[in-house]
Design an enzyme around this catalytic site. Structure first.
Site, PDB file in Angstrom:
ATOM      1  N   HIS A  85     -42.548  37.685  47.104  1.00  0.00           N
ATOM      2  CA  HIS A  85     -43.443  37.304  45.729  1.00  0.00           C
ATOM      3  C   HIS A  85     -44.721  36.534  45.801  1.00  0.00           C
ATOM      4  O   HIS A  85     -44.657  36.002  44.786  1.00  0.00           O
ATOM      5  CB  HIS A  85     -42.068  36.608  45.308  1.00  0.00           C
ATOM      6  CG  HIS A  85     -42.005  35.961  43.922  1.00  0.00           C
ATOM      7  ND1 HIS A  85     -42.589  35.426  43.664  1.00  0.00           N
ATOM      8  CD2 HIS A  85     -42.212  36.961  42.645  1.00  0.00           C
ATOM      9  CE1 HIS A  85     -42.197  35.251  41.576  1.00  0.00           C
ATOM     10  NE2 HIS A  85     -41.724  36.530  41.722  1.00  0.00           N
ATOM     11  N   LYS A 140     -48.345  35.596  45.507  1.00  0.00           N
ATOM     12  CA  LYS A 140     -49.587  35.950  45.181  1.00  0.00           C
ATOM     13  C   LYS A 140     -50.761  35.404  46.065  1.00  0.00           C
ATOM     14  O   LYS A 140     -50.991  34.280  45.162  1.00  0.00           O
ATOM     15  CB  LYS A 140     -49.706  36.000  43.621  1.00  0.00           C
ATOM     16  CG  LYS A 140     -48.939  36.803  42.953  1.00  0.00           C
ATOM     17  CD  LYS A 140     -47.275  36.503  42.554  1.00  0.00           C
ATOM     18  CE  LYS A 140     -46.794  36.899  41.303  1.00  0.00           C
ATOM     19  NZ  LYS A 140     -45.255  36.305  41.959  1.00  0.00           N
ATOM     20  N   ASP A 191     -63.074  35.933  52.611  1.00  0.00           N
ATOM     21  CA  ASP A 191     -64.651  35.910  53.765  1.00  0.00           C
ATOM     22  C   ASP A 191     -63.523  34.672  54.260  1.00  0.00           C
ATOM     23  O   ASP A 191     -64.600  33.410  54.451  1.00  0.00           O
ATOM     24  CB  ASP A 191     -66.005  35.403  53.401  1.00  0.00           C
ATOM     25  CG  ASP A 191     -66.682  36.932  52.812  1.00  0.00           C
ATOM     26  OD1 ASP A 191     -66.055  37.687  53.318  1.00  0.00           O
ATOM     27  OD2 ASP A 191     -67.566  36.900  52.560  1.00  0.00           O
ATOM     28  N   HIS A 242     -44.857  34.019  31.689  1.00  0.00           N
ATOM     29  CA  HIS A 242     -44.353  33.809  33.786  1.00  0.00           C
ATOM     30  C   HIS A 242     -44.943  32.999  34.216  1.00  0.00           C
ATOM     31  O   HIS A 242     -45.161  33.259  35.433  1.00  0.00           O
ATOM     32  CB  HIS A 242     -45.457  35.489  34.156  1.00  0.00           C
ATOM     33  CG  HIS A 242     -44.941  36.299  35.064  1.00  0.00           C
ATOM     34  ND1 HIS A 242     -45.349  36.099  35.899  1.00  0.00           N
ATOM     35  CD2 HIS A 242     -43.738  36.986  35.310  1.00  0.00           C
ATOM     36  CE1 HIS A 242     -44.862  36.946  37.429  1.00  0.00           C
ATOM     37  NE2 HIS A 242     -44.158  36.938  37.165  1.00  0.00           N
ATOM     38  N   LYS A 281     -44.948  29.482  36.583  1.00  0.00           N
ATOM     39  CA  LYS A 281     -43.989  28.753  37.644  1.00  0.00           C
ATOM     40  C   LYS A 281     -45.344  27.087  38.145  1.00  0.00           C
ATOM     41  O   LYS A 281     -45.815  27.585  38.881  1.00  0.00           O
ATOM     42  CB  LYS A 281     -43.715  29.380  38.850  1.00  0.00           C
ATOM     43  CG  LYS A 281     -43.336  30.351  38.837  1.00  0.00           C
ATOM     44  CD  LYS A 281     -44.538  31.548  38.459  1.00  0.00           C
ATOM     45  CE  LYS A 281     -43.506  33.404  38.629  1.00  0.00           C
ATOM     46  NZ  LYS A 281     -42.921  33.985  37.771  1.00  0.00           N
ATOM     47  N   ASP A 328     -46.335  12.721  35.206  1.00  0.00           N
ATOM     48  CA  ASP A 328     -47.245  11.585  35.268  1.00  0.00           C
ATOM     49  C   ASP A 328     -48.590  11.881  34.908  1.00  0.00           C
ATOM     50  O   ASP A 328     -49.821  11.694  36.122  1.00  0.00           O
ATOM     51  CB  ASP A 328     -47.442  10.208  36.176  1.00  0.00           C
ATOM     52  CG  ASP A 328     -45.953   9.932  35.527  1.00  0.00           C
ATOM     53  OD1 ASP A 328     -45.020   9.977  35.147  1.00  0.00           O
ATOM     54  OD2 ASP A 328     -45.085   9.465  37.058  1.00  0.00           O
TER      55      ASP A 328
END
EC number: 2.7.8.-
Length: 405
Positions: free
Chosen positions: A115, A117, A122, A311, A313, A318
């Site tokens: 899951h 990404k 380089d 979508h 996450k 603070d």
């Protein structure tokens, strides 16, 4: 021993919101690649602007850049034609993580998905976040959206990138070894496995103490890194003194995380949750709602995002305090992400970054009506029934996998 988490203070980090900011930054780096591209994603869709990313990967491979690409067997499966063939013919090395067999998701072992990404170009720049290769205005099941989905990623330079390279090489070599075994190329498989073991013993270089941003790359897998991302959330929540803002698409926290949020609210911390307000999937939508009652009773502010699909996450703690903390990544706060999937989050301790992320989240929250405790308590009976069914089904699925949540 697993690869350790990496932390250092020499990083430059840029927040990217949605595919409209992420895709141009990613494509610019792909078009400037000279040697190597490592790419992992859950969904790789060539609908809409997703085709522009596919074209950039194709261009890189055709000019001689080594392009290694891993997609998930559920999120993507086979890349839609003609792009699947075009990428391979251009020289892209493509692997599918845990392809579904004849029984598909009926086997609990197939619930463990890739899951995260990640993209490294380089060994110089890293992209990490929750954004798939999927146009923000396109939905595979609902077609064109009126407003873009809300999601975030980061673009990172600094010594964390070398660690990300090793992490992605490790997965590639393990998958390559399995591929060779299936082809009965045992000598090649042994060579790949030995290379993977050498990376497995690797330790990240000593963190650099520079003038950049202090940040860490945290991973979740099904071996030794099972709880690192969740523990980072709980630690930040426990240390919060002023404000916690969490935006999470599929929010079904376990008992420890729920208690941490309740305790924070009870000691006077402002806790804002930006959660999915649109119906997307039965389980994720209905299984989340039974946990709202205790949070609302403790004074947690819940905002359901409705302009489009949420979508994101991400979280920020603070932002205006002495110890700001933020995270951007792929990990939801639900059993799939925290117990089964491979995930990657970048954690950042930097006041400017925290303030920028907070401003983006508050802008989204300002467009949402807060969920009142009375409204939640008076929701229709059929919704409460569906909520309970989804929650029970989730508990049964956890029992099948042998997980305690």
């Amino acid at each position: 021993m697993p690869l350790p988490a990496f932390a250092g203070s020499d990083h430059r980090i840029k927040l990217l919101q949605g595919s409209q900011e992420f895709f141009p930054a990613l494509i610019a780096e792909l078009d400037g690649a000279q040697r190597d591209v490592q790419f992992e994603t859950y969904i790789f869709s060539t609908m809409g602007e997703g085709a522009s990313v596919a074209a950039a990967l194709e261009r890189a491979a055709r000019r001689g850049v080594r392009v290694r690409m891993v997609v998930d067997g559920v999120g993507t499966g086979r890349i839609a034609e003609p792009w699947g063939t075009r990428l391979v013919q251009a020289g892209v090395q493509l692997r599918v993580y845990s392809p579904l067999g004849p029984l598909g998701l009926l086997l609990p072992s197939r619930w463990r998905r890739l899951h995260r990404k990640l993209c490294v170009v380089d060994a110089r720049v890293l992209f990490c976040g929750g954004i798939n290769v999927l146009d923000d205005f396109e939905d595979p099941y609902r077609g064109r959206l009126e407003a873009p989905r809300l999601d975030f990623a980061v673009q990172v330079q600094g010594s964390m990138v070398a660690y990300a390279c090793a992490v992605m090489d490790l997965l590639w070599l393990r998958m390559q070894a399995v591929h060779e075994v299936r082809r009965r190329q045992l000598a090649h498989a042994l060579q790949d496995w030995r290379a993977a073991q050498a990376l497995h013993r690797l330790r990240a270089r000593t963190p650099r103490q520079g003038r950049g941003v202090r940040a860490a790359l945290l991973l979740r897998d099904n071996l030794r890194l099972r709880t690192r991302i969740e523990r980072s959330y709980r630690r930040a929540i426990a240390q919060a003194r002023e404000e916690i803002i969490i935006a999470n698409a599929y929010f079904i926290p376990g008992g420890k995380l729920r208690r941490a949020l309740v305790l924070a609210a009870e000691r006077g911390v402002r806790v804002h949750l930006l959660l999915q307000g649109r119906y997307e999937y039965f389980m994720q939508y209905h299984a989340a709602r039974p946990v709202y009652g205790a949070l609302l009773a403790a004074g947690v502010h819940i905002h359901e995002y409705a302009p489009s699909f949420l979508h994101a996450k991400v979280a920020v703690v603070d932002a205006e305090g002495a110890r700001p903390w933020a995270t951007v990544g792929s990990s939801n706060l639900d059993p799939l992400s925290l117990l089964l999937a491979r995930e990657a989050n970048v954690m950042v301790r930097d006041a400017e970054f925290a303030r920028i992320l907070r401003a983006r989240l508050m802008q989204a929250i300002d467009g949402c009506e807060p969920l009142a405790a009375q409204t939640y308590a008076n929701r229709p009976w059929h919704e409460r029934v569906l909520d309970r069914i989804a929650h029970v089904l989730m508990r049964v699925a956890l029992w099948v996998t042998g997980k305690d949540y």
